[in-house]
Design an enzyme around this catalytic site. Sequence first.
Site, PDB file in Angstrom:
ATOM      1  N   SER A  15      50.086  27.265  40.570  1.00  9.04           N
ATOM      2  CA  SER A  15      50.143  26.452  39.349  1.00  9.04           C
ATOM      3  C   SER A  15      49.729  27.204  38.085  1.00  9.04           C
ATOM      4  CB  SER A  15      49.247  25.214  39.507  1.00  9.04           C
ATOM      5  OG  SER A  15      47.966  25.587  39.980  1.00  9.04           O
ATOM      6  N   ASN A  91      47.486  33.599  47.731  1.00  4.15           N
ATOM      7  CA  ASN A  91      47.050  33.978  46.382  1.00  4.15           C
ATOM      8  C   ASN A  91      45.864  33.147  45.881  1.00  4.15           C
ATOM      9  OD1 ASN A  91      47.490  34.929  43.450  1.00  4.15           O
ATOM     10  ND2 ASN A  91      47.767  32.717  43.319  1.00  4.15           N
ATOM     11  N   TYR A 156      32.253  36.946  45.994  1.00  5.33           N
ATOM     12  CA  TYR A 156      33.667  37.270  45.735  1.00  5.33           C
ATOM     13  C   TYR A 156      34.049  38.599  46.392  1.00  5.33           C
ATOM     14  CZ  TYR A 156      37.934  37.939  42.910  1.00  5.33           C
ATOM     15  OH  TYR A 156      39.232  38.136  42.481  1.00  5.33           O
ATOM     16  N   ALA A 158      32.639  40.095  48.912  1.00  2.37           N
ATOM     17  CA  ALA A 158      32.648  39.951  50.376  1.00  2.37           C
ATOM     18  C   ALA A 158      33.930  39.268  50.835  1.00  2.37           C
ATOM     19  CB  ALA A 158      31.427  39.149  50.830  1.00  2.37           C
ATOM     20  N   LYS A 160      36.837  39.302  49.357  1.00  2.00           N
ATOM     21  CA  LYS A 160      37.995  40.183  49.167  1.00  2.00           C
ATOM     22  C   LYS A 160      37.951  41.378  50.119  1.00  2.00           C
ATOM     23  CE  LYS A 160      39.915  37.692  45.945  1.00  2.00           C
ATOM     24  NZ  LYS A 160      41.149  36.947  46.228  1.00  2.00           N
TER      25      LYS A 160
HETATM   26  P1  NAP Z   1      43.539  31.380  38.305  1.00  2.00           P
HETATM   27  O1  NAP Z   1      44.293  31.626  37.052  1.00  2.00           O
HETATM   28  O2  NAP Z   1      42.166  30.825  38.234  1.00  2.00           O
HETATM   29  O3  NAP Z   1      44.455  30.466  39.278  1.00  2.00           O
HETATM   30  C1  NAP Z   1      43.978  30.159  40.549  1.00  2.00           C
HETATM   31  C2  NAP Z   1      45.036  29.411  41.323  1.00  2.00           C
HETATM   32  O4  NAP Z   1      44.515  29.143  42.646  1.00  2.00           O
HETATM   33  C3  NAP Z   1      45.375  28.065  40.722  1.00  2.00           C
HETATM   34  O5  NAP Z   1      46.735  27.794  40.958  1.00  2.00           O
HETATM   35  C4  NAP Z   1      44.497  27.096  41.525  1.00  2.00           C
HETATM   36  O6  NAP Z   1      44.982  25.760  41.601  1.00  2.00           O
HETATM   37  C5  NAP Z   1      44.571  27.748  42.883  1.00  2.00           C
HETATM   38  N1  NAP Z   1      43.466  27.347  43.761  1.00  2.00           N
HETATM   39  C6  NAP Z   1      42.150  27.510  43.602  1.00  2.00           C
HETATM   40  N2  NAP Z   1      41.468  27.009  44.641  1.00  2.00           N
HETATM   41  C7  NAP Z   1      42.387  26.496  45.481  1.00  2.00           C
HETATM   42  C8  NAP Z   1      42.326  25.826  46.731  1.00  2.00           C
HETATM   43  N3  NAP Z   1      41.162  25.570  47.333  1.00  2.00           N
HETATM   44  N4  NAP Z   1      43.487  25.452  47.321  1.00  2.00           N
HETATM   45  C9  NAP Z   1      44.674  25.697  46.739  1.00  2.00           C
HETATM   46  N5  NAP Z   1      44.790  26.330  45.565  1.00  2.00           N
HETATM   47  C10 NAP Z   1      43.667  26.715  44.935  1.00  2.00           C
HETATM   48  O7  NAP Z   1      43.381  32.734  39.154  1.00  2.00           O
HETATM   49  P2  NAP Z   1      44.183  34.133  39.048  1.00  2.00           P
HETATM   50  O8  NAP Z   1      43.454  35.011  38.105  1.00  2.00           O
HETATM   51  O9  NAP Z   1      45.624  33.900  38.856  1.00  2.00           O
HETATM   52  O10 NAP Z   1      43.891  34.718  40.506  1.00  2.00           O
HETATM   53  C11 NAP Z   1      44.826  34.585  41.559  1.00  2.00           C
HETATM   54  C12 NAP Z   1      44.366  35.466  42.707  1.00  2.00           C
HETATM   55  O11 NAP Z   1      44.270  36.824  42.266  1.00  2.00           O
HETATM   56  C13 NAP Z   1      42.962  35.102  43.240  1.00  2.00           C
HETATM   57  O12 NAP Z   1      42.929  35.286  44.646  1.00  2.00           O
HETATM   58  C14 NAP Z   1      42.063  36.122  42.571  1.00  2.00           C
HETATM   59  O13 NAP Z   1      40.890  36.361  43.301  1.00  2.00           O
HETATM   60  C15 NAP Z   1      42.982  37.335  42.545  1.00  2.00           C
HETATM   61  N6  NAP Z   1      42.595  38.310  41.535  1.00  2.00           N
HETATM   62  C16 NAP Z   1      42.648  38.017  40.202  1.00  2.00           C
HETATM   63  C17 NAP Z   1      42.271  38.993  39.288  1.00  2.00           C
HETATM   64  C18 NAP Z   1      42.313  38.761  37.813  1.00  2.00           C
HETATM   65  O14 NAP Z   1      41.923  39.674  37.064  1.00  2.00           O
HETATM   66  N7  NAP Z   1      42.767  37.629  37.328  1.00  2.00           N
HETATM   67  C19 NAP Z   1      41.831  40.242  39.732  1.00  2.00           C
HETATM   68  C20 NAP Z   1      41.774  40.491  41.089  1.00  2.00           C
HETATM   69  C21 NAP Z   1      42.176  39.533  41.989  1.00  2.00           C
HETATM   70  P3  NAP Z   1      44.590  24.676  40.431  1.00  2.00           P
HETATM   71  O15 NAP Z   1      45.403  25.087  39.242  1.00  2.00           O
HETATM   72  O16 NAP Z   1      44.993  23.365  40.979  1.00  2.00           O
HETATM   73  O17 NAP Z   1      43.128  24.832  40.200  1.00  2.00           O
END
Ligand code: NAP
Length: 248
Positions: A15, A91, A156, A158, A160
Amino acid sequence: MKLLQDKVALITGGSRGIGAALVARFVEHGAHVAFTYRSSAAEAEKVIAENAVSGITIKAYQSDASNFQAAETLVNQVLEDFGKLDILVNNAGITQDTLLLRMTEEQWDKVIETNLKSVFNLCKQVLKPMMKAKNGAIINMGSIVGVTGNAGQANYAASKAGIIGFTKSLAKEMGTRNIRCNTVAPGFIETDMTDELDEKTREAYLANIPLKRFGKSSEVADVCVFLASDMGAYISGQTISVCGALTT
Ligand code: NAP
């Protein structure tokens, strides 16, 4: 011929942020996409509307990735709706950052359950249909923090790091069934998750990124398209960083 023509992909957390970019890129490359969200129903509807293409099915499902039973219900529903499942991208993820001295048991459990247990939950459910099809690509969203560690992110990091070990093990278990499993490890990507960080932390990151900019969600999604496609047919059990050389 598009890279993911006629494939069916399930993407958790589609989303917002990287997940929304994944939906867009997978659709551009010809995949039918099922994606989940936790509570952002309006954002999920927006993602569907923005990516509507004739001949491609996109469906959103409210489903808590950290809940084992919900994962079973979800995968059964997706199989019923789409008829098959070729690609899973785990994701969905959250942060609850604080120093370990201040970290509560709840903050630990929430992050481990959402980021790591979710990967177990979803992988468990897709293995049987993928084994039956003798084909499957699983991509788990890690983080460079799972490799390097980071002060204030023990929970976090741990979760990952756990994903990396899980992915390597599953790749070894499932290789003979032609199911590939890889981790993508983003660095600092501009999303709601990183918007939470204060200016000082952002500047500190930027100073250490050799490419001198933060990454875009679409740049992470492009790597996932490659890994999910036949272009990545001989890649499994790997951790691919997308971090502008922050780690080498
Ligand atoms: P984000 O913008 O906060 O979006 C998180 C997404 O995960 C949203 O769609 C959210 O749904 C969904 N979500 C959270 N908890 C959930 C659950 N229990 N069940 C189903 N869906 C859930 O995060 P992002 O930055 O795009 O990160 C996406 C992934 O990349 C994560 O695994 C994060 O750890 C990883 N990552 C991100 C970065 C970065 O710099 N952004 C760096 C390294 C790794 P809702 O919209 O309904 O809340």
